[in-house]
Design a protein around this motif. Structure first.
Motif, mmCIF file in Angstrom:
data_model
loop_
_atom_site.group_PDB
_atom_site.id
_atom_site.type_symbol
_atom_site.label_atom_id
_atom_site.label_comp_id
_atom_site.label_asym_id
_atom_site.label_seq_id
_atom_site.Cartn_x
_atom_site.Cartn_y
_atom_site.Cartn_z
ATOM 1 N N HIS A 92 0.397 -6.222 -3.776
ATOM 2 C CA HIS A 92 1.825 -5.893 -3.575
ATOM 3 C C HIS A 92 2.197 -6.082 -2.108
ATOM 4 N N LEU A 93 1.398 -5.506 -1.209
ATOM 5 C CA LEU A 93 1.741 -5.589 0.217
ATOM 6 C C LEU A 93 1.708 -7.037 0.675
ATOM 7 N N PHE A 94 0.714 -7.798 0.169
ATOM 8 C CA PHE A 94 0.603 -9.185 0.625
ATOM 9 C C PHE A 94 1.810 -9.976 0.146
ATOM 10 N N TRP A 95 2.156 -9.835 -1.146
ATOM 11 C CA TRP A 95 3.214 -10.695 -1.666
ATOM 12 C C TRP A 95 4.616 -10.196 -1.307
ATOM 13 N N PHE A 96 4.742 -8.895 -0.978
ATOM 14 C CA PHE A 96 6.058 -8.434 -0.457
ATOM 15 C C PHE A 96 6.351 -9.208 0.817
ATOM 16 N N PHE A 97 5.269 -9.459 1.610
ATOM 17 C CA PHE A 97 5.420 -10.306 2.803
ATOM 18 C C PHE A 97 5.372 -11.771 2.378
ATOM 19 N N PRO A 137 16.309 -2.722 6.910
ATOM 20 C CA PRO A 137 14.884 -2.365 6.721
ATOM 21 C C PRO A 137 14.707 -1.101 5.898
ATOM 22 N N LEU A 138 15.640 -0.149 6.036
ATOM 23 C CA LEU A 138 15.479 1.087 5.243
ATOM 24 C C LEU A 138 15.613 0.770 3.761
ATOM 25 N N THR A 139 16.606 -0.081 3.422
ATOM 26 C CA THR A 139 16.727 -0.428 1.992
ATOM 27 C C THR A 139 15.470 -1.168 1.533
ATOM 28 N N LEU A 140 14.904 -2.023 2.413
ATOM 29 C CA LEU A 140 13.675 -2.738 2.008
ATOM 30 C C LEU A 140 12.552 -1.738 1.776
ATOM 31 N N PHE A 141 12.515 -0.678 2.596
ATOM 32 C CA PHE A 141 11.463 0.344 2.418
ATOM 33 C C PHE A 141 11.633 1.011 1.053
ATOM 34 N N ILE A 142 12.896 1.380 0.741
ATOM 35 C CA ILE A 142 13.132 2.021 -0.566
ATOM 36 C C ILE A 142 12.727 1.029 -1.667
ATOM 37 N N LEU A 143 13.093 -0.259 -1.463
ATOM 38 C CA LEU A 143 12.796 -1.286 -2.473
ATOM 39 C C LEU A 143 11.288 -1.387 -2.695
ATOM 40 N N LEU A 144 10.544 -1.365 -1.581
ATOM 41 C CA LEU A 144 9.076 -1.498 -1.709
ATOM 42 C C LEU A 144 8.548 -0.334 -2.533
ATOM 43 N N ILE A 145 9.069 0.873 -2.260
ATOM 44 C CA ILE A 145 8.558 2.053 -2.984
ATOM 45 C C ILE A 145 8.855 1.902 -4.473
ATOM 46 N N PHE A 146 10.117 1.575 -4.797
ATOM 47 C CA PHE A 146 10.455 1.531 -6.232
ATOM 48 C C PHE A 146 9.862 0.292 -6.879
ATOM 49 N N GLY A 147 9.554 -0.739 -6.093
ATOM 50 C CA GLY A 147 8.884 -1.890 -6.682
ATOM 51 C C GLY A 147 7.461 -1.537 -7.050
ATOM 52 N N LEU A 148 6.845 -0.658 -6.248
ATOM 53 C CA LEU A 148 5.439 -0.321 -6.516
ATOM 54 C C LEU A 148 5.318 0.867 -7.466
ATOM 55 N N MET A 149 6.397 1.669 -7.580
ATOM 56 C CA MET A 149 6.279 2.937 -8.312
ATOM 57 C C MET A 149 5.800 2.728 -9.759
ATOM 58 N N PRO A 150 6.489 1.873 -10.572
ATOM 59 C CA PRO A 150 6.048 1.788 -11.977
ATOM 60 C C PRO A 150 4.592 1.357 -12.078
ATOM 61 N N ASP A 151 4.131 0.597 -11.093
ATOM 62 C CA ASP A 151 2.753 0.141 -11.152
ATOM 63 C C ASP A 151 1.813 1.326 -10.978
ATOM 64 N N THR A 152 2.100 2.171 -9.982
ATOM 65 C CA THR A 152 1.178 3.302 -9.752
ATOM 66 C C THR A 152 1.359 4.346 -10.854
ATOM 67 N N LEU A 153 2.612 4.507 -11.348
ATOM 68 C CA LEU A 153 2.825 5.544 -12.390
ATOM 69 C C LEU A 153 1.937 5.245 -13.598
ATOM 70 N N SER A 154 1.765 3.921 -13.872
ATOM 71 C CA SER A 154 1.014 3.613 -15.102
ATOM 72 C C SER A 154 -0.446 3.996 -14.933
ATOM 73 N N THR A 155 -0.918 4.171 -13.679
ATOM 74 C CA THR A 155 -2.362 4.487 -13.569
ATOM 75 C C THR A 155 -2.548 5.942 -13.122
ATOM 76 N N ILE A 156 -1.488 6.765 -13.222
ATOM 77 C CA ILE A 156 -1.607 8.120 -12.644
ATOM 78 C C ILE A 156 -2.538 8.968 -13.504
ATOM 79 N N LYS A 157 -3.406 9.690 -12.826
ATOM 80 C CA LYS A 157 -4.312 10.595 -13.575
ATOM 81 C C LYS A 157 -3.877 12.024 -13.244
ATOM 82 N N TRP A 158 -2.723 12.439 -13.849
ATOM 83 C CA TRP A 158 -2.248 13.806 -13.529
ATOM 84 C C TRP A 158 -3.241 14.852 -14.007
#
Lengths: 193, 95, 562, 227
Positions: free
Chosen positions: C250-255, B74-95
């Motif tokens: 993302h959360l929906f399809w990860f599941f 589960p910990l690796t899945l947690f890391i995976l979820l973060i890095f799977g979502l990261m490029p998506d959020t990075l592209s919309t970051i309003k620094w």
């Protein structure tokens, strides 16, 4: 839980791990992924929302630190209770379990004070993503602490009526440690950074 | 049913280390301003504490591989979820 | 709390024997029958909105009603039919019997899991009659359409949908904990992991996949519930750009993606059991199937964003997810080749359960293969959210949920009720379902290639779609007959429960452990004996054996302590 | 079955679908043939005892699997190269490649599309911009840069003849492009469920010659200056 005892024969552990402990670990693994999903979304929101630090400053980190210490000590007392059960010192088991429950209640009371303080200042859950995640995650965690306290209380009651439930002390201890580990990650996420 | 050979690490010492680490993390929170450094240090600190609790208090040290994998996956899945979502959020970051 | 264990492990009386029973067989049947009732409901909903598609100008359904019927069809079929029947029903009934255990590791937790599921099905059914109607934002409930009442006029429906979903996940989590602990710990003596029957392997992998994937969606569901009820901005976008609708996807399809494998894999396990039992031949490449299913399970965690190629995903990410999606066709290819080689050279008895398993296998091949179209992201630019997607997942779902489940029911009916189902009715039902299912679903591929977007309540608005209206007529006609055909099954199921031909312990002469028990098995499954396993799960027609099968183990009388 | 393709990158999508179609047809026909033959040939009465003449499973699976991996690589390569050409293009390198371009900003709202045109000066956010609902008029053989966003829920801009589909998501904007190769009037649909009238969210796509486009623009801006 007598139906469990009567069904399992002595060789009911093909993997050598007692079923309750294995079941608790399986349940904890699904909890890791649950809190992982929440904390993951929180981290990602944090990256895309610049007013985060400004709101984060209004969080009462003093109570947060005391809570962390309270949970750490309660983890210690619950594992000492587990050790005492193996040394058959059942009086000490009851004392340690009682301390654990008291520390858990202290955590919840402090949490209540903290929430009322923040809401009094107008930082409700609707204020923005920071507060939404803050109340969401710490609220869910507080619920888990409550369930942990109830679990420990049941075990204490069974132990007081000298039912000698060895595996229950270990399992409720496992759950309690998990709740503490989640708080170890939640504490810096909201209070320190 | 319980194997009594399981020895107990020195819990009070572990607890003491955890308290020290918590105090360190509070100090990090207060005095380090560089945001990225602060977050990584805090995360490393939290990870060390979590591993300490898991290995000693939750007796993961003495558990079989099955249970350890139940925690690691589960910990690796947690890391995976973060890095799977990261490029998506990075592209919309309003620094 | 001491009590005498009687026939059904309860304190006597109807309620605790059948309603709140802790016997895994009774709980398995409770799941099965609830799931089948929900399947019928889902089927009727499908027929209603399909008739709206075929005759849009007849105004069978208003656009809002059409959307909510489509959503409820998807939600019911995936969460309230596939999960209970394949995981709850067959998992509960078959796992303890197949591994030689007396019951699940935690019978009370097992009973609790069914009743949480029952509560969740009550909540989801109530959401039909709530003001504003049931949720109408697709079974994927994409934000902000789903979490904001202004857009669909559905207020209570969505909150009830989320509550019912979280309850259903809680019940399946309780079931999953039970399955994994039982399979790991309560195996009979001599039953190593590599001698487990394929259905037990598949149920364990499905339970593990569900355990690890459901967390983020419960988190997402909680956040959506907050968005819906209190008005937080997790998935709803505010003026300054707070809130991120893609995060819900993302959360929906990860599941979602591990979830569709959780639903697919037990079906394949049942098909494997039935093919070997009726083909009188060992499962070819047992280890290869186990490892390729595990590989598919692991890969299923890294493919989720292929649902979001054109959904504002960072294009670089789409490259990675497209490659992993195409890679996942390899494990399932190995699996289907292994099934094919199992059939080759066997001496196949064409029973109705075999016909369903064969039909399920063929439909699974078409379903799996058409996934390549959607995995390749450039083709997905055109094919995303069209009827091609609808046809693809109907093929993959149908192969395991309908064909696999009914094959399992025909196969284990003698063990469940001690009576056999009528074979001729079964064969008619099998051939009819296969033909009319293909008549219903295959034309949808061409509708998808023509670019017909899904979830349209009427396609007559567009000229490039109006000329394909005849496909809608064909599909609707076939769907109506398909659902009508199920009456044969219902009649056969309930009639043979009481008047079917008496079945002995091992009617199909299969090897796995459950055929050593009585049919129907007594509480505690093995009475005053306990099975000991000697050889593998599929020792059929071993050379030099007079009999064409070798039971996996034998019963040794032991004293069971009460 | 696919509608007629009128965009420059459309052939990439069509060829990829064709490649995958050929591969899947081969695999399915092969598989069905073997299975149906096996069920008929190895029936109970025609083969009373199972015939066990096979070597280990691995030897059979290796070359079947190798073929499948090769097919997968072909599909993956074609798909990724197509994706790089169609979506992973920044505005600047598109403009540098195709000299003249037309800029349109599309906002999807519940049940209609609004197109913001750049007007005569081809510059956005100047006072000669104008907005038309449900009608996209673009010249032929010129690069059209679309900026997709949504005003309320998630919609999906779908032009089947252009083989173009991209989601319009509130709070985000995405640049997509196309270049039409044939004049005529086509349809634009919404592909992502966006509420009750999701099926009626139709817009007209008109590909006109350059002159017609110029006169249409003058006539539009003429109407503007009068106001």
């Amino acid at each position: 839980m007598s139906s469990y005892a009567e069904i399992t024969r002595e060789d009911g552990e093909s993997t050598g791990i007692p079923s309750p402990r294995l079941a608790m670990w399986v349940f904890l693994s699904s909890e890791i992924v649950l809190f992982g999903g929440l904390i993951g979304s929180c981290i990602l929101f944090r990256l895309t929302y610049e007013k985060w630090a400004e709101y984060a400053a209004h969080v009462n980190s003093m109570i947060g630190s005391i809570n962390t210490l309270a949970l750490l000590t309660s983890s210690l007392t619950v594992v000492l209770a587990h050790k005492m059960v193996q040394n058959r010192n059942y009086k000490a088991v009851n004392i340690f379990l009682a301390i654990t429950i008291l520390l858990g209640l202290l955590f919840l009371v402090l949490k209540g004070i903290e929430y009322s303080g923040e809401i009094h200042h107008g930082y409700t859950i609707l204020k923005g993503p920071f507060w939404a995640f803050y109340f969401g995650i710490t609220g869910l965690h507080a619920l888990h602490v409550l369930v942990g306290i109830i679990l420990n209380a049941i075990v204490l009651m069974l132990s007081l009526r000298n039912k000698r439930p060895q595996s229950f002390v270990e399992n409720s201890g496992l759950y309690w440690h998990f709740v503490d580990v989640v708080w170890i990650f939640v504490f810096p996420l909201f209070y320190l950074s | 049913m319980e194997d009594h050979t399981e020895h107990h690490p020195n819990y009070v010492l572990i607890w003491f280390i955890l308290v020290i680490l918590t105090i360190i993390s509070i100090l990090i929170g207060k005095y380090i301003d560089n945001h990225v450094l602060k977050v990584t240090l805090l995360f490393v600190n939290a990870a060390i504490k979590a591993v300490l609790v898991a290995l000693n208090f939750m007796h993961l040290k003495f558990e079989k591989v099955v249970v350890i994998s139940l925690v690691v996956v589960p910990l690796t899945l947690f890391i995976l979820l973060i890095f799977g979502l990261m490029p998506d959020t990075l592209s919309t970051i309003k620094w | 709390m001491e009590h005498t264990i009687d026939e059904h492990g309860s304190h006597g009386g109807f309620v605790s024997r059948y309603v709140f029973s802790q016997d895994h067989k009774v709980i398995g049947l409770q799941y099965l029958i609830t799931g089948l009732i929900m399947a019928l409901l889902g089927g009727i909903i499908a027929v209603i909105f399909r008739s709206q598609l075929a005759w849009p100008n007849r105004e069978v359904l208003s656009p809002e009603a059409y959307n909510s019927f489509v959503t409820m069809h998807g939600t019911l079929m995936v969460f309230w039919v596939a999960m209970p029947v394949l995981i709850g029903g067959f998992g509960n009934f078959c796992i303890p019997l197949m591994i030689g255990a007396r019951d699940m590791a935690f019978p009370t937790l097992n009973m609790l899991s069914y009743w949480t599921f029952f509560l969740s099905s009550i909540v989801i059914l109530v959401s039909f009659f709530v003001p504003g109607g049931a949720v109408s934002a697709g079974w994927t409930a994409y934000a902000p359409l789903s979490v904001d009442a202004r857009f669909t006029g559905v207020n209570w429906g969505m909150s009830l949908w989320l509550v019912a979903l979280i309850l259903e996940f809680a019940s399946m989590l309780m079931g999953g904990v039970n399955y994994i602990t039982t399979i790991f710990n309560l195996r009979a003596k001599g039953l190593t992991l590599m001698r487990l029957p394929m259905l037990v392997w598949m149920e364990m992998i499905a339970a593990v996949l569900f355990m690890f994937s459901v967390g983020p969606l419960i988190a997402g569901g909680g956040l959506a519930l907050l968005d819906k009820s209190i008005g937080t901005h997790f998935f709803r976008v505010t003026a300054e750009g707070q809130g991120d609708p893609v995060l819900w996807q993302h959360l929906f399809w990860f599941f979602g993606h591990p979830e569709v494998y959780v639903v697919l894999i037990p079906g394949l396990g049942i098909i494997a059991e039935v093919i070997t039992a009726c083909g009188r031949k060992a499962l070819h490449g047992y280890k290869a199937i186990v490892y390729s299913t595990i590989a598919a399970g692991v890969l299923s965690f890294v493919v989720w964003a292929h649902h979001m190629f054109v959904a504002g995903l960072n294009p670089l990410l789409a490259v990675g997810f497209s490659i992993t999606t195409i890679l996942i066709s390899i494990p399932f290819f190995i699996l289907s080749v292994a099934f094919g080689l199992t059939l080759w050279g066997g001496s196949i008895r064409i029973t109705s359960s075999f016909l369903f398993a064969l039909g399920g296998y063929l439909i699974f091949i078409i379903g799996g293969v058409t996934g390549l179209f959607l995995g390749a992201q450039t083709a997905d630019i055109y094919l995303h959210d069209t009827y091609f997607v609808v046809a693809h997942f109907h093929y993959t779902f149908f192969s395991s949920i309908i064909m696999g489940t009914i094959a399992g029911i025909y196969h284990w009916f003698p063990k469940m009720f001690g009576r056999k189902m009528n074979e001729t009715l079964g064969k008619v039902h099998a051939v009819g379902t296969f033909i009319f299912y293909n008549l219903f679903a295959f034309p949808l591929f061409f509708l998808g290639l023509a670019g017909h977007p899904r979830r349209y309540s009427s396609a007559l608005e567009y000229d490039f779609l109006a000329k394909y209206q005849w496909i809608h007529h064909l599909a609707t006609g076939a769907a109506i007959i398909l659902v009508a055909l199920q009456i044969i099954f219902i009649y056969n199921f309930f009639k043979s429960m009481f008047t079917g031909e008496k079945a002995e312990k091992n009617p199909w002469r299969a090897t796995t452990l459950e055929w050593l028990a009585e049919s129907p098995p007594v509480h505690g499954n093995w009475g005053n004996a306990s099975p000991v396993v000697e050889n593998g799960p599929y020792e059929y027609s071993v050379e030099g054996d007079s009999d064409d099968f070798r039971p996996q183990g034998k019963l040794i009388p032991t004293h069971v302590k009460h | 079955m696919l509608p007629e393709n009128i965009s420059t990158f459309g052939h990439l999508v069509d060829n990829l679908i064709l490649i995958i179609f050929v591969i899947t047809l081969m695999v399915t026909v092969l598989a069905f043939g073997i299975i149906i033959y096996a069920v008929i040939r190895y029936n109970r009465n025609s083969n009373p005892h199972t015939t066990y003449k096979f070597g280990p499973f691995i030897s059979k699976i290796i070359y079947l699997d190798a073929a499948m991996i090769v097919f997968d690589l072909i599909i993956a390569y074609a798909s990724v190269s197509g994706w790089a050409h169609v979506i992973m293009r920044s505005r600047s390198d598109l403009i540098s490649e195709h000299k003249e371009y037309v800029d349109v900003r599309i906002i999807g709202r519940q049940f209609f599309w609004s197109f913001n045109y750049a007007g005569l000066d081809n510059k956005m956010d100047t006072n000669d911009d104008f907005i038309i609902a449900n009608k996209l008029v673009v010249p032929i053989d010129t690069l059209v840069l679309l900026n997709l966003t949504s005003g309320d829920v998630i919609h999906s801009f779908f032009a089947p003849h252009l083989r173009l589909k991209y989601d319009a998501i509130p709070g985000r904007s995405m640049d997509v492009w196309f270049k039409a190769t044939k004049t005529g009037s086509y349809e634009i649909a919404c592909a992502e469920l966006c509420g009750a009238e999701h099926y009626r969210m139709k817009a007209k796509l008109e590909i006109v010659t350059k002159e017609q486009y110029k006169s249409w623009l003058n006539e539009r801006s003429g109407a503007l200056s009068v106001r």
